[in-house]
Design a protein around this motif. Structure first.
Motif, PDB file in Angstrom:
ATOM      1  N   ALA A 285      13.154 -20.492 -50.702  1.00 12.17           N
ATOM      2  CA  ALA A 285      13.755 -20.305 -49.383  1.00 12.17           C
ATOM      3  C   ALA A 285      13.327 -21.417 -48.438  1.00 12.17           C
ATOM      4  O   ALA A 285      14.102 -21.860 -47.573  1.00 12.17           O
ATOM      5  CB  ALA A 285      13.384 -18.938 -48.813  1.00 12.17           C
ATOM      6  N   ALA A 286      12.091 -21.905 -48.584  1.00 11.11           N
ATOM      7  CA  ALA A 286      11.605 -23.004 -47.744  1.00 11.11           C
ATOM      8  C   ALA A 286      12.385 -24.286 -47.986  1.00 11.11           C
ATOM      9  O   ALA A 286      12.428 -25.173 -47.122  1.00 11.11           O
ATOM     10  CB  ALA A 286      10.118 -23.234 -47.999  1.00 11.11           C
TER      11      ALA A 286
ATOM     12  N   THR B 111       6.156 -28.462 -49.473  1.00 11.18           N
ATOM     13  CA  THR B 111       5.092 -27.965 -48.593  1.00 11.18           C
ATOM     14  C   THR B 111       4.666 -26.563 -49.013  1.00 11.18           C
ATOM     15  O   THR B 111       3.467 -26.271 -49.160  1.00 11.18           O
ATOM     16  CB  THR B 111       5.572 -27.945 -47.132  1.00 11.18           C
ATOM     17  OG1 THR B 111       5.904 -29.270 -46.730  1.00 11.18           O
ATOM     18  CG2 THR B 111       4.506 -27.381 -46.205  1.00 11.18           C
ATOM     19  N   ALA B 112       5.655 -25.687 -49.209  1.00 13.27           N
ATOM     20  CA  ALA B 112       5.354 -24.321 -49.641  1.00 13.27           C
ATOM     21  C   ALA B 112       4.780 -24.304 -51.048  1.00 13.27           C
ATOM     22  O   ALA B 112       3.828 -23.561 -51.343  1.00 13.27           O
ATOM     23  CB  ALA B 112       6.617 -23.464 -49.566  1.00 13.27           C
TER      24      ALA B 112
ATOM     25  N   MET C  65       0.297 -23.287 -54.729  1.00 15.65           N
ATOM     26  CA  MET C  65      -0.533 -23.768 -55.829  1.00 15.65           C
ATOM     27  C   MET C  65      -1.995 -23.898 -55.417  1.00 15.65           C
ATOM     28  O   MET C  65      -2.896 -23.879 -56.255  1.00 15.65           O
ATOM     29  CB  MET C  65      -0.012 -25.120 -56.336  1.00 15.65           C
ATOM     30  CG  MET C  65       1.194 -25.021 -57.232  1.00 15.65           C
ATOM     31  SD  MET C  65       0.821 -24.150 -58.769  1.00 15.65           S
ATOM     32  CE  MET C  65       2.392 -24.315 -59.619  1.00 15.65           C
ATOM     33  N   GLY C  66      -2.247 -24.014 -54.130  1.00 17.94           N
ATOM     34  CA  GLY C  66      -3.604 -24.181 -53.652  1.00 17.94           C
ATOM     35  C   GLY C  66      -4.394 -22.898 -53.492  1.00 17.94           C
ATOM     36  O   GLY C  66      -5.583 -22.930 -53.163  1.00 17.94           O
ATOM     37  N   ILE C  67      -3.752 -21.748 -53.734  1.00 13.12           N
ATOM     38  CA  ILE C  67      -4.458 -20.464 -53.629  1.00 13.12           C
ATOM     39  C   ILE C  67      -5.238 -20.222 -54.912  1.00 13.12           C
ATOM     40  O   ILE C  67      -4.677 -20.270 -56.003  1.00 13.12           O
ATOM     41  CB  ILE C  67      -3.468 -19.305 -53.409  1.00 13.12           C
ATOM     42  CG1 ILE C  67      -2.537 -19.578 -52.231  1.00 13.12           C
ATOM     43  CG2 ILE C  67      -4.226 -18.008 -53.183  1.00 13.12           C
ATOM     44  CD1 ILE C  67      -1.427 -18.552 -52.090  1.00 13.12           C
TER      45      ILE C  67
ATOM     46  N   SER D 130       0.862 -23.419 -43.899  1.00 12.33           N
ATOM     47  CA  SER D 130       1.289 -24.773 -44.259  1.00 12.33           C
ATOM     48  C   SER D 130       2.213 -25.401 -43.224  1.00 12.33           C
ATOM     49  O   SER D 130       2.493 -26.592 -43.292  1.00 12.33           O
ATOM     50  CB  SER D 130       1.991 -24.748 -45.621  1.00 12.33           C
ATOM     51  OG  SER D 130       3.289 -24.173 -45.511  1.00 12.33           O
ATOM     52  N   GLY D 131       2.683 -24.586 -42.285  1.00 16.21           N
ATOM     53  CA  GLY D 131       3.564 -25.105 -41.241  1.00 16.21           C
ATOM     54  C   GLY D 131       5.027 -24.795 -41.440  1.00 16.21           C
ATOM     55  O   GLY D 131       5.870 -25.239 -40.648  1.00 16.21           O
ATOM     56  N   VAL D 132       5.362 -24.046 -42.467  1.00 12.34           N
ATOM     57  CA  VAL D 132       6.751 -23.626 -42.673  1.00 12.34           C
ATOM     58  C   VAL D 132       7.144 -22.649 -41.565  1.00 12.34           C
ATOM     59  O   VAL D 132       6.354 -21.783 -41.170  1.00 12.34           O
ATOM     60  CB  VAL D 132       6.900 -22.962 -44.060  1.00 12.34           C
ATOM     61  CG1 VAL D 132       8.274 -22.308 -44.207  1.00 12.34           C
ATOM     62  CG2 VAL D 132       6.674 -23.987 -45.165  1.00 12.34           C
TER      63      VAL D 132
END
Length: 210
Positions: free
Chosen positions: A105-106, A114-115, A120-122, A139-141
Motif C-alpha cells: 500500500a505504501a 521505505t516501508a 525488515m529492520g524489526i 519510517s515517515g510513511v
C-alpha cells in the motif's frame, strides 16, 4: 524454513539471459518468466535498466530474510547495474500477510522501499501486526494515505500476492528467502555472496552472447 546451498543452480528457475534462451523449457514447466521478471504491479528497486535482475522472495517474519536484506541492499546500491524485483511472499504468519499489505500500500505514495526496509529492520521471528504498523509509521510513511490506498487498492494488492504465491509454487520454492540472481537460485547470501552471484551471472550472460 529451508536454507539452500550457496549458489545452487536452479534446474527449473533460470532467469534473465539464461531463462530467455530456455523459454520453451520454462513454459513447459509452467514457469511464466515474463510475469516473474516484469509484473507491472511488483515493486522494483536498483537500476531499472540493469543488466542483471535479482528477484527476491521474502516474508517479513523470516529471520533469514532480515539477516540478508541489508547486504542485498548494499550490493545492489554499490553495484549500480542491478535491477531488483521485490516479491512479497507472506507464508509464515497472519502478521506476515498484514506486513506485505502495508508495504504494498505504501507503494502508491512512492514509499514501498521505505516501508520494506522498516519492516525488515524489526527483530524477532514472530513480529505482531501492531509492531509492523508502528515501524512503518516511524519510517515517515503517511499512514492516513496508506490506509486510504489500502482501502482503494486492496483487490490489486491481494491479486499481486496471489500471483507471487503462484510464481513461487511454479518455481518449486519451499521457504524464504529465495533470491533469483540471473541464472541462479539461492538464499541467505551475505554481501560478498551477492557480489559473487552478480559477477557470475554477468560472466554467463557474456558467454551466452559469444
Amino acid at each position: 524454513m529451508k536454507r539452500r546451498d550457496f549458489l545452487a543452480l536452479s534446474a527449473g528457475a533460470a532467469l534473465a539471459c539464461a531463462l530467455a534462451s530456455q523459454a520453451g523449457r520454462a513454459a513447459a514447466q509452467g514457469v511464466d518468466v515474463d510475469a516473474i521478471l516484469h509484473d507491472p504491479d511488483a515493486p522494483t528497486g536498483g537500476n531499472p535498466q540493469g543488466d542483471v535482475t535479482i528477484v527476491a522472495f521474502f516474508d517479513y517474519n523470516c529471520p533469514y530474510c532480515k539477516k540478508s536484506a541489508p547486504d542485498l541492499q548494499r550490493a545492489v546500491k554499490e553495484d549500480g547495474r542491478t535491477r531488483l524485483v521485490y516479491k512479497d511472499w507472506p507464508i509464515l504468519t497472519t502478521a506476515s500477510f498484514y506486513g506485505a499489505q502495508l508495504a504494498l500500500a505504501a507503494k502508491y505514495q512512492g514509499k514501498y522501499e521505505t516501508a520494506h526496509h522498516a519492516l525488515m529492520g524489526i527483530s524477532g521471528r514472530r513480529v505482531s501486526e501492531e509492531s509492523m504498523r508502528d515501524a512503518v509509521k516511524r519510517s515517515g510513511v503517511d499512514m492516513a494515505r496508506l490506509q486510504a490506498d489500502l482501502d482503494a487498492h486492496g483487490a490489486e494488492i491481494g491479486a499481486l500476492l496471489k500471483r507471487n504465491l503462484a510464481q513461487a509454487d511454479s518455481l518449486g520454492l519451499e521457504g524464504t528467502p529465495v533470491y533469483l540472481v540471473g541464472p541462479f537460485k539461492t538464499s541467505t547470501l551475505d554481501y560478498d555472496g551477492f557480489k559473487q552471484a552478480l559477477a557470475e551471472a554477468r560472466r554467463r550472460q557474456a558467454d551466452a552472447r559469444r
